[in-house]
Design an enzyme around this catalytic site. Structure first.
Site, PDB file in Angstrom:
ATOM      1  N   GLY A   1      -8.061  -7.527  -0.223  1.00 21.97           N
ATOM      2  CA  GLY A   1      -8.266  -8.473   1.126  1.00 21.97           C
ATOM      3  C   GLY A   1      -7.286  -9.632   0.865  1.00 21.97           C
TER       4      GLY A   1
ATOM      5  NE  ARG B   1      -4.240  -1.700   1.649  1.00 24.47           N
ATOM      6  CZ  ARG B   1      -5.238  -1.900   2.558  1.00 24.47           C
ATOM      7  NH1 ARG B   1      -5.096  -1.594   3.882  1.00 24.47           N
ATOM      8  NH2 ARG B   1      -6.283  -2.539   2.295  1.00 24.47           N
TER       9      ARG B   1
ATOM     10  N   GLY C   1     -12.908  -3.919   1.441  1.00 24.56           N
ATOM     11  CA  GLY C   1     -14.390  -3.656   1.571  1.00 24.56           C
ATOM     12  C   GLY C   1     -14.774  -2.353   0.715  1.00 24.56           C
TER      13      GLY C   1
ATOM     14  CE  LYS D   1     -19.749 -13.805   9.027  1.00 24.58           C
ATOM     15  NZ  LYS D   1     -20.188 -13.088  10.207  1.00 24.58           N
TER      16      LYS D   1
END
Length: 396
Positions: free
Chosen positions: A350, A36, A373, A197
């Site tokens: 992620g 990053r 996200g 999920k």
């Protein structure tokens, strides 16, 4: 719509507040993954070349309500200085007389890093008083932190409302890559989704069912889909509240032109451990007390073939517990297939980013998103405050 970037505005000689994403992993006071930080370098270097005084802002981790030495940006300043090959001054606060004095002492091309923005509780509240304090430091604002753009914080949205603003190059790349997928995807368009999920990804699945030719499902959420169909998944991780959601997605897929593809075989283990006994079983026949921890070799080959024939691929989420060697083969197969794919390849944040870095193929991808996200929310169709706040190219 395309946003104004630093190349679309006159930045020469100005004091520029830049929101970057330096939320990087640390160990024993050192940065362990500087991806990053490296992503921010083109914007920082461009501004330095224009004679700007560059004032950087970032959060790191989730400090609880105030300063926490575990989340200081000191190690980041050290690594950034090494990458830029210049001294980077780091101040111990976000605002205040000391910060203003340090900013006043800057010369053309200097870089100043402010302390972790979340050490100030006003940051996450987008407090106008904090925005005003920060705005005094600069002549303009640049947002280069797409990964934090889904937060309406002082440093991500508030400053854009009070200073002339533009996007940095990393922000521009992120938005362009995702817009390409969502507006004019090339076909065959293959989406690979993993993770735990179904409920976290259902809006993404819904969006891609309207856009993609195939959605390949892996990771723990595959077992929620399998159980929803009445198949045996043993002790595999299942999201019980996601069963109905999974059935709805399967029903929608059946009525769409997109194939929702589930594993046909999995690597099962008798324990969640690297030393566990393992066996390859049919996806719907996981023995009782055993758990599926990776897609199986047959599925890996099928997924790799689908990826290899794609004109465009988007990947978010690992196929298994790739941190453990016995359960890494599925994720490795996807990573290698994407690296060899002649089409456009986008990795969506992620654990997928961690995987392509681990397997040494990140440089073979067309775009590796730092978004996490934020990438998923953008795909879902959400308005990201940090993006919306920036002026469009056709605005005066």
């Amino acid at each position: 719509m395309a946003k104004k970037t630093v190349k679309d505005v006159d930045v020469a000689g100005k004091r520029v507040l830049v929101r970057v994403d330096f939320n990087v992993p640390l160990k024993e006071g050192r940065v362990t993954d500087d991806s990053r930080i490296r992503a921010s370098l083109p914007t920082i270097q461009y501004l330095r070349e224009q004679g700007c005084r560059v004032i950087l802002m970032s959060h790191l981790g989730r400090p609880k309500g105030g300063p926490d030495p575990a989340f200081t940006l000191d190690p980041v300043a050290m690594r950034l200085g090494q990458l830029l090959e210049i001294p980077v001054r780091k101040v111990s606060a976000l605002t205040g007389p000391g910060v203003e004095a340090a900013a006043a002492e800057m010369g053309a091309g200097d870089v100043l890093l402010l302390e972790n923005s979340r050490f100030d509780p006003r940051e996450t509240k987008n407090d106008p008083a904090l925005v005003a304090d920060l705005a005094r430091l600069g002549d303009m604002y640049v947002n280069d932190a797409f990964s934090a753009a889904h937060r309406a914080h002082a440093t991500t949205a508030g400053l854009a409302a009070v200073l002339p603003s533009a996007a940095g190059f990393q922000m521009e790349k992120e938005v362009a890559a995702l817009d390409g997928l969502l507006r004019e995807p090339k076909h065959p368009f293959v989406v690979v989704l993993g993770g735990a999920k179904v409920t976290d990804k259902i809006k993404v699945i819904d969006r891609f069912l309207d856009l993609a030719d195939q959605i390949l499902i892996g990771g723990a959420m595959a077992f929620t889909f399998l159980k929803a169909q009445g198949l045996s998944v043993g002790a595999s991780k299942v999201e019980e509240e996601g069963l109905e959601v999974a059935l709805q997605a399967l029903d929608k897929a059946a009525e769409s032109s997109c194939r929702l593809v589930l594993p046909t075989d999995v690597v099962a283990a008798d324990d969640f451990a690297e030393t566990a006994a393992t066996r390859v079983v049919a996806a719907g026949e996981v023995p009782e007390e055993w758990m599926g921890l990776d897609i199986g070799p047959e599925t890996a080959v099928a997924y790799a073939q689908a990826i290899g024939g794609a004109a465009e691929v988007f990947w978010n989420g690992p196929m298994g517990v790739f941190e453990m060697a016995p359960f890494a083969a599925g994720t490795l197969a996807v990573a290698e297939a994407m690296a060899a794919c002649a089409g456009v390849t986008v990795v969506g944040g992620g654990d997928s980013v961690a995987a392509v870095n681990k397997f040494g193929v990140a440089d073979k991808m067309d775009h590796v998103s730092m978004g996490g996200g934020a990438s998923l929310e953008y795909i879902e169709g959400a308005d990201l405050p940090g993006v919306v706040a920036l002026p469009d190219k056709d605005q005066a």
